[in-house]
Structure formats: C-alpha cells, structure tokens
Design a protein around this motif. Structure first.
Motif, PDB file in Angstrom:
ATOM      1  N   SER A 271     -32.699 -22.899  11.620  1.00  0.00           N
ATOM      2  CA  SER A 271     -31.501 -23.627  11.170  1.00  0.00           C
ATOM      3  C   SER A 271     -30.304 -22.706  11.001  1.00  0.00           C
ATOM      4  CB  SER A 271     -31.798 -24.345   9.848  1.00  0.00           C
ATOM      5  OG  SER A 271     -32.094 -23.393   8.824  1.00  0.00           O
ATOM      6  N   LEU A 272     -30.553 -21.442  10.694  1.00  0.00           N
ATOM      7  CA  LEU A 272     -29.464 -20.486  10.530  1.00  0.00           C
ATOM      8  C   LEU A 272     -29.023 -19.865  11.858  1.00  0.00           C
ATOM      9  CD1 LEU A 272     -30.606 -18.597   7.286  1.00  0.00           C
ATOM     10  CD2 LEU A 272     -28.832 -20.371   7.494  1.00  0.00           C
ATOM     11  N   ARG A 276     -25.239 -26.513  12.846  1.00  0.00           N
ATOM     12  CA  ARG A 276     -25.807 -27.835  13.040  1.00  0.00           C
ATOM     13  C   ARG A 276     -25.022 -28.841  12.194  1.00  0.00           C
ATOM     14  NH1 ARG A 276     -30.816 -27.224  15.504  1.00  0.00           N
ATOM     15  NH2 ARG A 276     -31.620 -25.076  15.495  1.00  0.00           N
ATOM     16  N   ASP A 277     -25.239 -30.128  12.559  1.00  0.00           N
ATOM     17  CA  ASP A 277     -24.557 -31.161  11.795  1.00  0.00           C
ATOM     18  C   ASP A 277     -25.334 -31.504  10.541  1.00  0.00           C
ATOM     19  OD1 ASP A 277     -26.724 -32.366  12.854  1.00  0.00           O
ATOM     20  OD2 ASP A 277     -25.630 -33.809  14.099  1.00  0.00           O
ATOM     21  N   TYR A 281     -29.405 -30.769   9.233  1.00  0.00           N
ATOM     22  CA  TYR A 281     -29.755 -30.008   8.022  1.00  0.00           C
ATOM     23  C   TYR A 281     -30.590 -30.849   7.052  1.00  0.00           C
ATOM     24  CZ  TYR A 281     -26.665 -26.120   9.242  1.00  0.00           C
ATOM     25  OH  TYR A 281     -26.091 -25.044   9.851  1.00  0.00           O
ATOM     26  N   ARG A 282     -30.252 -32.161   6.995  1.00  0.00           N
ATOM     27  CA  ARG A 282     -31.012 -33.038   6.087  1.00  0.00           C
ATOM     28  C   ARG A 282     -32.469 -33.125   6.538  1.00  0.00           C
ATOM     29  NH1 ARG A 282     -28.006 -36.953   6.616  1.00  0.00           N
ATOM     30  NH2 ARG A 282     -26.616 -36.518   4.864  1.00  0.00           N
ATOM     31  N   ASP A 283     -32.708 -33.223   7.841  1.00  0.00           N
ATOM     32  CA  ASP A 283     -34.093 -33.281   8.338  1.00  0.00           C
ATOM     33  C   ASP A 283     -34.840 -31.986   8.036  1.00  0.00           C
ATOM     34  OD1 ASP A 283     -33.605 -35.802   9.270  1.00  0.00           O
ATOM     35  OD2 ASP A 283     -33.159 -35.138  11.327  1.00  0.00           O
ATOM     36  N   SER A 287     -38.174 -31.583   5.675  1.00  0.00           N
ATOM     37  CA  SER A 287     -39.416 -30.933   6.115  1.00  0.00           C
ATOM     38  C   SER A 287     -39.802 -29.806   5.166  1.00  0.00           C
ATOM     39  CB  SER A 287     -39.231 -30.398   7.537  1.00  0.00           C
ATOM     40  OG  SER A 287     -40.399 -29.713   7.945  1.00  0.00           O
ATOM     41  N   ASN A 288     -38.785 -29.043   4.758  1.00  0.00           N
ATOM     42  CA  ASN A 288     -39.077 -27.965   3.800  1.00  0.00           C
ATOM     43  C   ASN A 288     -39.592 -28.519   2.468  1.00  0.00           C
ATOM     44  OD1 ASN A 288     -38.243 -26.131   5.693  1.00  0.00           O
ATOM     45  ND2 ASN A 288     -36.270 -25.709   4.729  1.00  0.00           N
TER      46      ASN A 288
END
Length: 469
Positions: A271-272, A276-277, A281-283, A287-288
């Motif tokens: 992700s880093l 990203r939109d 990031y919400r997805d 997941s995390n």
C-alpha cells in the motif's frame, strides 16, 4: 556449628558419640561389678574369720589360752586386723589399728565399713559375742549378754591396685575403641552416602539439552534412597515433557504469529509502494483488521490456557443444565448447519456444577469442529447422560459427527496447542487458531473432568466427562 557440618561428619560424630557413651556405660558397669565382687569377697572372708575367732573364744578357759590360740590361728593371715573387747576393755588384739566408733554389724544383713588408718585402706565389720566363761569367773561380766564385741578388718590395698590397673586398661581401651568407632563410622557414612554423591554428579550433568539422558540409579541404591532416586527421575521426566512442550509451543507460536505478521507487513508495504485512492486504503485496512483480530484472539486464547493450566482461572461454580447450554449453542450455529445441510440432534439431559462461560466455550469448540468437519448433508448428534445417577453420578456430554475419520496417529496429539492434522490447510478455510481443543482440555481439567476422542469410519465422537454433579 553442627548445622554447617557435612552429612558424613554428622553421622560420624553421632556414631562416635553413641559408641563412646555405650563404652563408658560398659566401663562403669565393669568397675561397679568388680568393686561389688571384691566387697563380697572381703565380707565373706571376714565372716569366716569371725566364726573361727568365735569358736576359739568359746573354747578358751582363760585369757592367756585365748591369746595363745588366736595368735597361732591368725599368724598366717597377713593383712588381717582383729580386736576383742569386753565392756569397752581390750581382751585381745592382732595387728591392732584404729577402728571407727561405728562399724557395720555382721548380724542380720551382711555389711562392711571402709576407712583409712595410717595410710592403709581397710574394710571391716563387728560382731557381738556372748561373754566367754573365763570372763564370767573373773567377775568382769555384766548383766548384758552381748557386752563382748569382736572387731575385724582386712587390708584392701591389693584390691585398690587391681581396680586402678583395671581402670587404666579400660580407659586406654575406651580411647582406642572411640578412635576405631570414629574411623569405622566415617567409612560407613561415606560409603553409605556414595549413592547421594552419584546422584549429585548426575544432577550436575543435567542441562536443558540433556534432560532425557541422565537418570538416577534406582535399583543400585539402598532402599531408603530408592524413593528419592525415583522421585528425582519422575521430576526429570516431568521437566523433560514440559520442556519439550514449551519448545514445541514456542516453535508453533512463532510459526502461527509469523503468518499474520507477514501478511500485515506485505500489505502495508504494497500500500505504501504507490499512491492509492480512499476505497483501496479502506480495503487494505479492513484486511489488516481481520489479521489483527486473529492475533488478538490467539493472544486471548493463550492467556486463557496459561491461567487455566496454572490454576489462576479457577471456575466460578454454579448449577448448570447442560441441555439448556447445548440448545443455546444450536441456535447460534443454526445458520452454519443450514448452510452445510447438517442436522443437529440433542438427546438426553444432565446437570453439573461449574463455570457457565467456560463450559459453554468447551462445548462450543467441539460443536464448531463437528460442524466444520461434517460431510455435506451429515448429522451432528449431542448426547447427554449421567452414569450413576444424579447427584453422585458423572455428567457426560458426547458430540458425534459424520464425516471423514481421524487418522489414529493424530488422536494422541489432537489436544496439543497449534496441532493440526493437515498442516497444509492452516488458515486457508478456517478462522481458528489451533488452540480450541487445547482450551477444551484445560477447561475440563479445571473442572476436575476429562475429554476424550474416538474416531471410526462411521463417525467421530468427542466426550466431555465432568466431575460429580
């Protein structure tokens, strides 16, 4: 001071002390017996001499004749002292000496008196005689028939010398015997404690990597130490099992934690890597969050296991109707059962005393496993019973499900932490942490009960047997 001595020194000191005490008592007894024997010999000798003097006195016609006959009679008896008195006046004396004013009377119970005169140790007695005829004729008699007194004494220097020599010999023997007893006690104590030294050497060789190698000798040690050796061996066996379990648990825990941590790290790095939109990031965060929930559940389960196995999570006992608990869980898992077309069946009834939340979790763990491994269109049956009858019987809950049987090689380790029959399927189709059955066993042990499993081609059956209701 005594507490700082070694066990060998203590045993040697005690053995020597007891030996010296026994020998001193024996020496005292020998000296007393010898002294008493000499007193008895002297007493008998004096009484014999008194009888001879008494006969001579009775047969003498005059004082001169008495002196003549007694002189001939006593001249061969060295160390003898004789004095004959009548109304306090001397009639005859032989080796005269200073007799004490009060001598023991030989009449009745025989006894003697000891004293020292002019450096000579004497032992003597006195007898009261009838007045001889020649004294009556001279008018020296009195109204008393026992006015004549015979005093006898014997020199006891030869007895004293013998006792001194005997005491010196016994003292020397006592010293030598005490030394010999000390050496013998030291040898016996050191030889007797040799198995303890062997145990000490073996114990020093025990390390975390050699728990299974060194064991204490049981059959080659005295009976008194066999129980100690067996106890140490049992302790080492427990330590070895616990150490192996701890090592396996540490390894399994590292393996279980590595997967979610790797997933979190990978997703975070990805992700880093680029912009990203917000939905992406919400997805990723969702997941995390799932992985964090898995980690939190795993930590919570391990904490419960640790508390239960060490007696820290003691159950709060209250009356429990097992049928009501199972029925509540049926309602909770009803959707899962409908999804797999599995039939839930409840039979029987039982009551127990225990912690309601812990008991419900144990049943829930088994019920969820049964649903997970049941075949499509299968059946999960829960049987409640109380063999022996309530309230003294044993409440029993058995959960049986149809499906593939469990390999017998896995049954013995099925309740171990993080143990799975199929390692390759870990985390792929389940949210479990591999601690469910281990927690179930810990809960049963906390309630004084047991859990068992048996598997056949027809069905797999888990049974919870609680303590008395």
């Amino acid at each position: 001071m005594f507490r700082r001595l070694t066990l060998t020194a203590r045993l040697t000191l005690l053995y020597t002390t007891v030996s010296v005490a026994v020998l001193c008592g024996l020496v005292a007894m020998v000296m007393a017996a010898t002294q008493a024997h000499f007193v008895e010999l002297d007493r008998d000798s004096l009484r014999d001499k008194a009888e001879l003097v008494k006969q001579v006195v009775a047969n003498s016609a005059s004082q001169q004749q008495l002196a003549f006959h007694l002189g001939e009679l006593l001249q061969s008896h060295s160390g003898l002292y004789v004095r004959l008195e009548h109304v306090g006046k001397l009639v005859f004396s032989y080796n005269d000496t200073d007799f004490p004013a009060h001598l023991a009377l030989a009449d009745g119970t025989p006894s003697t008196t000891d004293w020292t005169a002019d450096g000579v140790a004497l032992r003597g007695m006195q007898l009261k005689l009838a007045t001889p005829p020649f004294l009556e004729e001279t008018g020296q008699t009195t109204a008393a028939q026992d006015a004549t007194r015979l005093l006898l004494a014997v020199d006891t220097h030869h007895h004293i010398h013998f006792l001194v020599d005997l005491r010196r010999s016994l003292t020397g023997y006592l010293v030598l015997a005490a030394l010999a007893s000390g050496l013998l006690g030291w040898w016996a104590a050191r030889r007797g404690l040799a198995p303890l030294r062997d145990m000490k050497e073996r114990a020093l060789r025990v390390t975390a990597h050699q728990l299974g190698g060194e064991r204490m000798p049981v059959h080659s040690v005295p009976v008194e130490m066999a129980e100690l050796a067996q106890g140490l061996n049992d302790m080492l066996e427990r330590l070895q099992r616990d150490f192996e379990r701890l090592s396996e648990f540490s390894s399994d825990l590292a393996h279980e934690l590595r997967t979610p941590i790797s997933n979190l790290l990978t997703q975070t790095q990805v992700s880093l890597a680029q912009q990203r939109d917000a939905p992406a990031y919400r997805d990723i965060l969702a997941s995390n969050a799932e992985e964090f929930q898995r980690l939190a559940r795993m930590v919570s389960d391990m904490l419960l296991l640790a508390k239960t196995e060490h007696g820290l999570a003691l159950p709060h006992r209250e009356p429990i109707a097992l049928r009501d608990e199972v029925q509540a869980l049926f309602e909770f898992y009803d959707a899962v059962a409908d999804e797999k077309n599995v039939t839930l069946v409840l039979e029987g009834e039982a009551h127990m005393a225990g912690d309601r939340l812990m008991v419900r979790r144990a049943i829930s763990n088994l019920l969820s496993n049964a649903l997970r491994h049941s075949a499509e269109g299968g059946r999960v049956r829960v049987q409640l019973s109380c063999p022996g009858g309530e309230p003294a019987g044993t409440p029993t809950l058995c959960i049986e499900n149809t499906g593939n049987p469990i390999d017998p090689a896995h049954l013995a380790r099925l309740f171990d932490r993080f143990y799975r029959t199929d390692k390759s399927r870990a985390h792929l189709d389940t949210d479990g942490t591999g601690l469910g059955l281990a927690i179930t066993r810990a809960i049963m042990e906390a309630h004084g009960g047991t859990v068992s499993v048996e598997s056949t081609p027809a069905a797999t059956r888990f049974c919870l047997r609680f303590g008395a209701a």
